[in-house]
Design a protein around this motif. Sequence first.
Motif, PDB file in Angstrom:
ATOM      1  N   ALA A 153      39.336  -4.660  15.883  1.00  0.00           N
ATOM      2  CA  ALA A 153      38.019  -5.232  16.192  1.00  0.00           C
ATOM      3  C   ALA A 153      38.141  -6.707  16.554  1.00  0.00           C
ATOM      4  N   ARG A 175      33.164  -3.416  23.259  1.00  0.00           N
ATOM      5  CA  ARG A 175      32.674  -3.040  21.938  1.00  0.00           C
ATOM      6  C   ARG A 175      33.049  -1.610  21.591  1.00  0.00           C
ATOM      7  N   GLU A 182      28.441   0.649  12.513  1.00  0.00           N
ATOM      8  CA  GLU A 182      29.358  -0.338  13.076  1.00  0.00           C
ATOM      9  C   GLU A 182      28.821  -1.766  12.990  1.00  0.00           C
TER      10      GLU A 182
END
Length: 167
Positions: free
Chosen positions: A67, A100, A150
Amino acid sequence: MTGPPLVVKQWVNTEEPLKTLQCQGKYVKVIGSLRNFNGQRSMLAMDVRLITDLNEITSHMMEVVRAHMQLSRKTLDVNMNVLAAAGTRGAGPPEPGFLRGLSAVQEQVLEAIRRRSYWDQGLGLDELRAELSYLRIADIRTSLAFLLNEGHVFSTIDEHHFKAAEY
């Protein structure tokens, strides 16, 4: 280990038998939605379970690194050498949601919520369904669950109103 301590609240159904976890000093996995009220961050837990397989911790740490890499737009080779900015797969800008890790439907749901995030109560599920009437409600709900888990969106006045975490 991947962030500062966080207050976690879990509402329980008084009609069901109460299950307690003996988790002092142990790892747990918490699934829920992040909240921010008067500058105080907390999490509303939907599920808490004891981690029995330590590979889950390693997997979580790898997800955190991934991430961070996506957000910083870095790509590394196997020797941790920086290659190029993520999304530079050729000519033109990256596809929406690519950085993303979102699907096309998830990106559309997020964008609809983001456009209304300046409203105090956020965007209601009914308004979201009306705006995205060309999508199946099951797909909208599945996308919302993913976006909530998320941390891209959070619920506001109830579980049917949402705001984007970043807008």
